[in-house]
Write a protein that holds these residues in place. Structure first.
Motif, PDB file in Angstrom:
ATOM      1  N   LYS A  91       2.907   7.197  -6.712  1.00 34.65           N
ATOM      2  CA  LYS A  91       2.156   8.194  -7.105  1.00 34.65           C
ATOM      3  C   LYS A  91       2.954   9.546  -6.919  1.00 34.65           C
ATOM      4  O   LYS A  91       2.374  10.536  -7.600  1.00 34.65           O
ATOM      5  N   GLY A  92       3.995   9.663  -6.282  1.00 31.10           N
ATOM      6  CA  GLY A  92       5.025  10.826  -6.043  1.00 31.10           C
ATOM      7  C   GLY A  92       4.504  11.804  -4.998  1.00 31.10           C
ATOM      8  O   GLY A  92       4.611  12.797  -5.052  1.00 31.10           O
ATOM      9  N   GLN A 138      -4.333   6.064   5.269  1.00 33.71           N
ATOM     10  CA  GLN A 138      -4.908   5.039   4.398  1.00 33.71           C
ATOM     11  C   GLN A 138      -4.476   3.646   4.426  1.00 33.71           C
ATOM     12  O   GLN A 138      -5.074   2.583   4.350  1.00 33.71           O
ATOM     13  N   ALA A 139      -3.074   3.620   4.680  1.00 34.83           N
ATOM     14  CA  ALA A 139      -2.389   2.202   5.027  1.00 34.83           C
ATOM     15  C   ALA A 139      -3.201   1.516   6.039  1.00 34.83           C
ATOM     16  O   ALA A 139      -3.144   0.258   6.137  1.00 34.83           O
ATOM     17  N   GLU A 159      12.258  -0.733  -1.697  1.00 31.91           N
ATOM     18  CA  GLU A 159      12.923   0.142  -2.577  1.00 31.91           C
ATOM     19  C   GLU A 159      12.121   1.070  -3.072  1.00 31.91           C
ATOM     20  O   GLU A 159      12.420   2.355  -3.023  1.00 31.91           O
ATOM     21  N   ALA A 160      10.829   0.771  -3.351  1.00 28.34           N
ATOM     22  CA  ALA A 160       9.884   1.998  -3.657  1.00 28.34           C
ATOM     23  C   ALA A 160       9.428   3.044  -2.575  1.00 28.34           C
ATOM     24  O   ALA A 160       9.654   4.293  -2.968  1.00 28.34           O
ATOM     25  N   CYS A 161       9.559   2.616  -1.229  1.00 30.22           N
ATOM     26  CA  CYS A 161       9.499   3.403  -0.233  1.00 30.22           C
ATOM     27  C   CYS A 161      10.778   4.216   0.281  1.00 30.22           C
ATOM     28  O   CYS A 161      10.518   5.616   0.684  1.00 30.22           O
ATOM     29  N   PHE A 162      11.668   3.747   0.107  1.00 26.08           N
ATOM     30  CA  PHE A 162      12.910   4.193   0.875  1.00 26.08           C
ATOM     31  C   PHE A 162      14.310   4.450   0.092  1.00 26.08           C
ATOM     32  O   PHE A 162      15.173   4.971   0.619  1.00 26.08           O
ATOM     33  N   ALA A 163      14.153   4.169  -1.236  1.00 25.11           N
ATOM     34  CA  ALA A 163      15.268   3.941  -2.001  1.00 25.11           C
ATOM     35  C   ALA A 163      16.132   5.300  -2.134  1.00 25.11           C
ATOM     36  O   ALA A 163      17.289   5.417  -2.081  1.00 25.11           O
ATOM     37  N   CYS A 184       0.911  -1.181   0.052  1.00 27.50           N
ATOM     38  CA  CYS A 184       0.082  -0.022  -0.054  1.00 27.50           C
ATOM     39  C   CYS A 184       1.004   1.297   0.031  1.00 27.50           C
ATOM     40  O   CYS A 184       0.597   2.174  -0.729  1.00 27.50           O
ATOM     41  N   LEU A 185       1.892   1.140   0.888  1.00 28.18           N
ATOM     42  CA  LEU A 185       2.820   2.496   0.980  1.00 28.18           C
ATOM     43  C   LEU A 185       3.519   2.556  -0.227  1.00 28.18           C
ATOM     44  O   LEU A 185       3.921   3.642  -0.680  1.00 28.18           O
ATOM     45  N   ALA A 186       3.938   1.409  -0.945  1.00 29.95           N
ATOM     46  CA  ALA A 186       4.644   1.587  -2.267  1.00 29.95           C
ATOM     47  C   ALA A 186       3.904   2.188  -3.237  1.00 29.95           C
ATOM     48  O   ALA A 186       4.548   2.835  -4.161  1.00 29.95           O
TER      49      ALA A 186
END
Length: 186
Positions: free
Chosen positions: A11-12, A26-27, A108-112, A4-6
């Motif tokens: 979405k930016g 939301q998560a 990776e999507a959340c923290f990269a 969900c967070l990814a």
């Protein structure tokens, strides 16, 4: 939660400090619906912190000397000798080495792009930047002409009568009129 967070991060809408409270909410709602009991935003925040620490450890291990990255299986690969030596020194790292990393894509999507890795750090003996060019009315900088020859670099006091010529820029008026409260010409 990570999926969900990814999706939110994709979405930016994630800020430079992390996720906004509304997105964590939301998560939490999505998790509540999934597991069947109430999940609070505090629980999601704590869980997110745990996953960020895991991601930091994974990224540190990826930079190990002799470590290879298998992008297909999302796995840090070490040779047997190296693996045995490393896990004897740090047994907690064994769960991340030579095994596929679960949820790595979501981490990776959340923290990269939010980790301080020291990759671009500069030493104390390295210059902090390049010299700036200052122009005067006698030596204008031509922004339309491409490269400069290095003339006009700061060497002492900066002249008061400077301006930029080219690309639609204007030269400041020599009258020195300004809206600055201190009355300075700059």
């Amino acid at each position: 939660m990570m999926r969900c967070l990814a999706e939110i991060a994709a979405k930016g809408v994630k800020t430079d400090k992390g996720f906004k409270e509304i997105h964590i909410g939301q998560a939490a709602k999505a998790l509540t619906k999934l597991v069947g009991y109430n999940v609070t935003t505090t629980q999601v925040t704590n869980h997110l912190r745990k996953w960020k620490i895991r991601y930091q450890r994974i990224e540190k291990l990826r930079r190990l000397s002799g470590a290879l990255w298998d992008d297909d299986q999302k796995m840090i690969v070490l040779e047997d000798q190296h693996y045995l030596g490393h896990t004897q020194d740090t047994p907690k790292d064994a769960e991340f080495l030579n095994t596929p990393l679960v949820n790595y894509e979501y981490m990776e999507a959340c923290f990269a792009n939010k980790l301080a890795t020291g990759k671009f750090a500069m030493g104390s003996n390295e210059p902090l930047g390049k010299p700036i060019e200052v122009e005067s009315l006698e030596k204008p900088i031509d922004l339309e002409g491409g490269e400069t020859n290095g003339e006009g670099f700061v060497q002492g006091e900066i002249p008061i009568n400077f301006g930029v010529h080219g690309l639609g820029a204007t030269t400041p008026s020599p009258s020195g009129s300004t809206n600055n409260k201190r009355g300075s010409g700059f």
